[in-house]
Scaffold this active site. Structure first.
Site, PDB file in Angstrom:
ATOM      1  N   ASP A   1      -3.544  10.237  -7.026  1.00 15.60           N
ATOM      2  CA  ASP A   1      -3.450   9.175  -8.029  1.00 15.60           C
ATOM      3  C   ASP A   1      -4.011   7.872  -7.477  1.00 15.60           C
ATOM      4  O   ASP A   1      -4.005   7.624  -6.272  1.00 15.60           O
ATOM      5  CB  ASP A   1      -2.011   8.991  -8.516  1.00 15.60           C
ATOM      6  CG  ASP A   1      -1.038   8.623  -7.411  1.00 15.60           C
ATOM      7  OD1 ASP A   1      -1.130   9.227  -6.327  1.00 15.60           O
ATOM      8  OD2 ASP A   1      -0.187   7.740  -7.636  1.00 15.60           O
TER       9      ASP A   1
ATOM     10  N   GLU B   1       2.106   8.680  -6.006  1.00 16.47           N
ATOM     11  CA  GLU B   1       2.415   7.825  -4.852  1.00 16.47           C
ATOM     12  C   GLU B   1       2.354   6.354  -5.212  1.00 16.47           C
ATOM     13  O   GLU B   1       3.104   5.532  -4.690  1.00 16.47           O
ATOM     14  CB  GLU B   1       1.431   8.115  -3.711  1.00 16.47           C
ATOM     15  CG  GLU B   1       1.841   7.537  -2.360  1.00 16.47           C
ATOM     16  CD  GLU B   1       1.330   6.129  -2.114  1.00 16.47           C
ATOM     17  OE1 GLU B   1       1.791   5.491  -1.157  1.00 16.47           O
ATOM     18  OE2 GLU B   1       0.460   5.652  -2.883  1.00 16.47           O
TER      19      GLU B   1
END
EC number: 3.5.1.18
Length: 398
Positions: free
Chosen positions: A70, A135
């Site tokens: 991400d 994250e």
């Protein structure tokens, strides 16, 4: 099967994986690893947040590489010299959102572990990958959730490398062996609303807040130690919510963050801040939230292996550091020793994020060198293990 880490980085950048979405990146990586004999588990938590745990099973120990696909939003597209999700190479640099943080790191360790399990040498041990798409945002549905799942399934990791961009000026100049903790405070001071012309009839909470924040800012929490810088506080927000210039407000709110080292504890920090507040006023409300705790991996044999691998490929003597922000290593440290090493972080989260093509290849080579020496220790540490024989490709370990 041979993986080109540059081409894989480009492919991963093309997935518009704005946190916490993976946009197909997790499935793409799983497909690559399955072809190389890895057992892959795609795990969904929360609102379909995808994670991957893949393992090439070959006994113990289990060496794990971890990271996230991400990325943060690109911001204003007009500020980019090219589409952030259409990777472009210019003058030896690969541009795109996530190029530095941390799709090149993932591509490098995927290429390294695939090449290692398909290589000529034999080794006793397993290699795994833990990859999340959460994250940068909803951490409770990412690595933290995967680790809880692993505990429930009795899946163990013996050592982990997180491929975060840790290098500062040159690839290989910094290894992270720990991170400071992060404690976010919210403070509300109350007073009594009134007219500015009659301050004696009111109680202005702004002055209370100014006094408290000044005391906090002037506080020396500690002086640091061998591994950590001193703990410090930064004030991040002050809000009165008052648009009327002749009105004394009834309350004021402020936010501040303390990045703390392993000298401090959360309970101790809260007590200290609470004492400062109560020394100024009794009419306040204080709350604290911790995102990731401080941790330190004491340098050991595995740290030495990484230092040697970096020096062999780059000629650089890396420094061991605990500076910088938080990462998922703070969760991983609860189940096994962990270090972080990866690309240069100068352009992470910035417009025109980019990495050197040459550095992608070098990082892959460093990871491969680490894997080889993790399972096949070099001569200077062979006396620390039980070697039962030798092969043309290296020692055969017990």
């Amino acid at each position: 099967m041979k993986i080109d880490p540059v081409e894989l980085t480009k492919k991963l950048i093309s997935f518009k994986s704005i946190t916490p979405k993976d946009d197909g990146a997790i499935e793409h990586i799983a497909a690559i690893l399955k072809k190389s004999g890895f057992e892959c588990e795609i795990l969904e938590f929360g609102d379909k947040v995808k994670n991957l745990y893949a393992k090439y099973i070959n006994g113990v120990p289990n060496l794990c590489f971890a990271g996230h696909v991400d990325v943060v939003p690109p911001g204003e597209l007009k500020d980019w010299i090219s589409d952030p999700f259409k990777p472009e190479i210019r003058d030896g640099m690969l541009y795109g959102r996530g190029a530095a943080d941390m799709k090149s790191g993932i591509a490098a360790f995927i290429a390294a572990i695939v090449d290692s399990v398909a290589g000529k040498f034999r080794f006793s041990g397993s290699i795994s990958a833990l990859i999340t798409s959460a994250e940068e945002s909803t951490e409770e549905h990412g690595t933290k959730a995967v680790l809880e799942w692993m505990k429930s399934k009795q899946k163990k990791i013996d050592f982990c490398i997180v491929g975060e961009p840790t290098s500062s000026e040159k690839l290989g100049d910094t290894i992270k062996i720990g991170r400071r903790g992060s404690a976010t405070f919210k403070l509300i001071c109350h007073g009594k609303q009134g007219h500015v012309a009659y301050p004696e009839l009111a109680d202005n909470p702004i002055y209370k807040m100014i006094s408290i924040l000044s005391k906090i800012k002037d506080t020396t929490f500690d002086t640091g130690n061998k591994y950590f810088q001193p703990s410090h506080c930064e004030i991040t927000t002050i809000d009165v919510g008052n648009n009327t210039n002749n009105l004394i407000p009834s309350s004021i709110a402020a936010g501040f963050n303390i990045r703390y080292n392993n000298i401090q504890t959360l309970d101790g920090l809260y007590k200290l801040i609470d004492e400062i507040c109560s020394s100024v006023t009794n009419d306040y409300k204080l709350s604290m939230q911790s995102s990731r705790n401080v941790f330190l991996s004491i340098p050991d044999r595995n740290t030495d292996i990484m230092l040697d691998a970096i020096n062999k490929i780059t000629g650089i003597d890396a420094v061991l550091s605990t500076n910088g922000g938080t990462s998922d290593a703070a969760f991983i440290k609860d189940i096994c020793p962990v270090i972080e090493f990866g690309m240069i972080n100068k352009t992470a989260h910035q417009v025109n994020e980019c990495v050197s093509i040459d550095d992608i290849h070098k990082l892959t080579a460093i990871y491969k060198e680490f894997i080889k020496n993790y399972f096949y220790p070099t001569n200077k540490i062979l006396n620390q293990i039980n070697v039962i024989g030798n092969t043309p490709d290296g020692p055969l370990l017990a």
